[in-house]
Design a protein around this motif. Structure first.
Motif, short mmCIF file in Angstrom:
data_model
loop_
_atom_site.label_atom_id
_atom_site.label_comp_id
_atom_site.label_asym_id
_atom_site.label_seq_id
_atom_site.Cartn_x
_atom_site.Cartn_y
_atom_site.Cartn_z
N ASP A 287 0.86 -1.18 0.00
CA ASP A 287 0.00 0.00 0.00
C ASP A 287 0.89 1.23 0.00
O ASP A 287 1.59 1.50 0.97
CB ASP A 287 -0.90 -0.02 1.23
N LEU A 288 0.88 1.97 -1.10
CA LEU A 288 1.72 3.15 -1.24
C LEU A 288 1.52 4.14 -0.10
O LEU A 288 2.47 4.79 0.34
CB LEU A 288 1.44 3.83 -2.59
N ALA B 64 3.04 9.97 -4.29
CA ALA B 64 2.32 9.00 -5.13
C ALA B 64 1.85 9.60 -6.45
O ALA B 64 1.90 8.93 -7.48
CB ALA B 64 1.13 8.43 -4.37
N ASP B 65 1.43 10.85 -6.46
CA ASP B 65 0.93 11.45 -7.70
C ASP B 65 2.05 11.76 -8.69
O ASP B 65 1.79 12.06 -9.85
CB ASP B 65 0.11 12.70 -7.40
N MET B 66 3.31 11.65 -8.25
CA MET B 66 4.46 11.90 -9.13
C MET B 66 5.20 10.63 -9.47
O MET B 66 6.29 10.67 -10.02
CB MET B 66 5.42 12.88 -8.46
N MET B 67 4.60 9.47 -9.14
CA MET B 67 5.28 8.19 -9.35
C MET B 67 4.49 7.31 -10.32
O MET B 67 3.28 7.46 -10.46
CB MET B 67 5.42 7.45 -8.02
N ASP B 68 5.20 6.40 -10.93
CA ASP B 68 4.59 5.40 -11.80
C ASP B 68 4.72 4.05 -11.12
O ASP B 68 5.56 3.22 -11.50
CB ASP B 68 5.27 5.41 -13.17
N GLY B 69 3.96 3.83 -10.08
CA GLY B 69 4.02 2.59 -9.32
C GLY B 69 5.24 2.49 -8.44
O GLY B 69 5.87 3.49 -8.10
N LEU B 70 5.56 1.26 -8.05
CA LEU B 70 6.68 1.03 -7.13
C LEU B 70 7.84 0.27 -7.79
O LEU B 70 8.70 -0.29 -7.11
CB LEU B 70 6.20 0.26 -5.90
N THR B 71 7.88 0.26 -9.12
CA THR B 71 8.98 -0.41 -9.82
C THR B 71 10.31 0.18 -9.37
O THR B 71 10.46 1.40 -9.28
CB THR B 71 8.83 -0.26 -11.34
N VAL B 72 11.26 -0.70 -9.09
CA VAL B 72 12.58 -0.29 -8.62
C VAL B 72 13.62 -0.63 -9.69
O VAL B 72 13.64 -1.75 -10.21
CB VAL B 72 12.95 -1.01 -7.31
N GLY C 225 34.50 -8.34 -2.29
CA GLY C 225 33.99 -9.69 -2.14
C GLY C 225 32.49 -9.81 -1.97
O GLY C 225 31.99 -10.87 -1.61
N ARG C 226 31.76 -8.70 -2.21
CA ARG C 226 30.30 -8.77 -2.08
C ARG C 226 29.63 -7.74 -2.98
O ARG C 226 30.27 -6.80 -3.45
CB ARG C 226 29.87 -8.58 -0.63
N TRP C 227 28.34 -7.92 -3.21
CA TRP C 227 27.55 -6.98 -3.99
C TRP C 227 27.10 -5.84 -3.10
O TRP C 227 26.67 -6.07 -1.96
CB TRP C 227 26.34 -7.69 -4.61
N ASN C 228 27.22 -4.61 -3.62
CA ASN C 228 26.89 -3.40 -2.86
C ASN C 228 25.99 -2.50 -3.70
O ASN C 228 26.27 -2.26 -4.88
CB ASN C 228 28.17 -2.63 -2.54
N LEU C 229 24.97 -1.94 -3.09
CA LEU C 229 24.08 -1.02 -3.79
C LEU C 229 24.82 0.28 -4.10
O LEU C 229 25.43 0.88 -3.21
CB LEU C 229 22.84 -0.72 -2.93
N VAL C 230 24.76 0.70 -5.36
CA VAL C 230 25.39 1.94 -5.79
C VAL C 230 24.34 3.04 -5.91
O VAL C 230 24.50 4.14 -5.41
CB VAL C 230 26.12 1.76 -7.14
N ASP C 231 23.22 2.72 -6.56
CA ASP C 231 22.16 3.70 -6.76
C ASP C 231 20.87 2.96 -7.07
O ASP C 231 20.89 1.82 -7.54
CB ASP C 231 22.50 4.64 -7.93
N HIS C 232 19.74 3.60 -6.79
CA HIS C 232 18.45 3.02 -7.15
C HIS C 232 17.41 4.13 -7.23
O HIS C 232 17.61 5.23 -6.70
CB HIS C 232 18.02 1.93 -6.17
N VAL C 233 16.32 3.83 -7.89
CA VAL C 233 15.21 4.76 -8.01
C VAL C 233 13.92 3.94 -7.97
O VAL C 233 13.87 2.82 -8.46
CB VAL C 233 15.33 5.62 -9.30
N VAL C 234 12.90 4.51 -7.34
CA VAL C 234 11.61 3.84 -7.19
C VAL C 234 10.54 4.64 -7.92
O VAL C 234 10.40 5.85 -7.71
CB VAL C 234 11.22 3.70 -5.70
N GLY C 235 9.80 3.95 -8.79
CA GLY C 235 8.64 4.54 -9.44
C GLY C 235 8.89 5.72 -10.35
O GLY C 235 8.06 6.62 -10.42
#
Length: 135
Positions: free
Chosen positions: A74-75, A84-92, A101-111
Motif C-alpha cells: 500500500d503506497l 504518489a501522484d508523481m510516481m509510476d508505481g513502485l517499480t525499482v 567480495g560482495r555486492w553493494n548497492l550503488v544507486d536506485h530509483v523507485v517509481g
C-alpha cells in the motif's frame, strides 16, 4: 568511491548475463538492494524480477517489490505516500557493484516516470548496454 566505480572494462558490455534463478549470486544481488527498499517500503519485501543483467563487477536490476508471500504494498503506508501522484508505481531500478567480495548497492530509483537511470552510465562508468541503453 565513484571514481573507483568508474573503472568498467571495455569488455564488460560483451559479457552480460542473467544470474540463474535460485543462484547465490542472484540472491546476493537482490539482498544488496533489499535494505534500502525495505526502509522505503516500511516493511519486509520480496522481489519479482523483471530484468537482471550482470557483468563481472556490475549488475542492473528492475524489480517489483511485494510483501512476503505476494501481498501488495500500500503506497500510503510507505515513505512515498506524499509522492504518489508523481510516481509510476513502485517499480525499482537499481545498480549494484561487486567490490570487497560482495555486492553493494550503488544507486536506485523507485517509481520513476522517465528513464531515471539513463545518466548512470556516465555517472558511474557502467556500460550503457548493462542498463539496456544503446551504446
Amino acid at each position: 568511491m565513484v571514481a573507483s566505480l568508474g573503472l568498467a572494462s571495455a569488455g564488460t558490455a560483451q559479457s552480460l548475463r542473467e544470474p540463474a534463478k535460485g543462484s547465490s549470486e542472484r540472491a546476493a544481488i537482490l539482498d544488496a538492494l533489499r535494505p534500502a527498499v525495505e526502509a522505503e517500503m516500511r516493511g519486509s519485501v520480496e522481489f519479482v524480477v523483471t530484468t537482471m543483467r550482470a557483468a563481472p563487477n556490475w549488475a542492473f536490476v528492475q524489480v517489483e517489490p511485494q510483501r512476503p508471500g505476494g501481498g501488495s504494498i500500500d503506497l500510503a503506508q510507505t515513505g512515498f505516500r506524499d509522492e504518489a501522484d508523481m510516481m509510476d508505481g513502485l517499480t525499482v531500478f537499481a545498480l549494484v557493484s561487486f567490490q570487497g567480495g560482495r555486492w553493494n548497492l550503488v544507486d536506485h530509483v523507485v517509481g520513476p516516470t522517465d528513464v531515471a537511470y539513463a545518466g548512470w552510465s556516465e555517472r558511474y562508468g557502467v556500460p550503457a548496454k548493462l542498463l539496456g541503453l544503446e551504446e
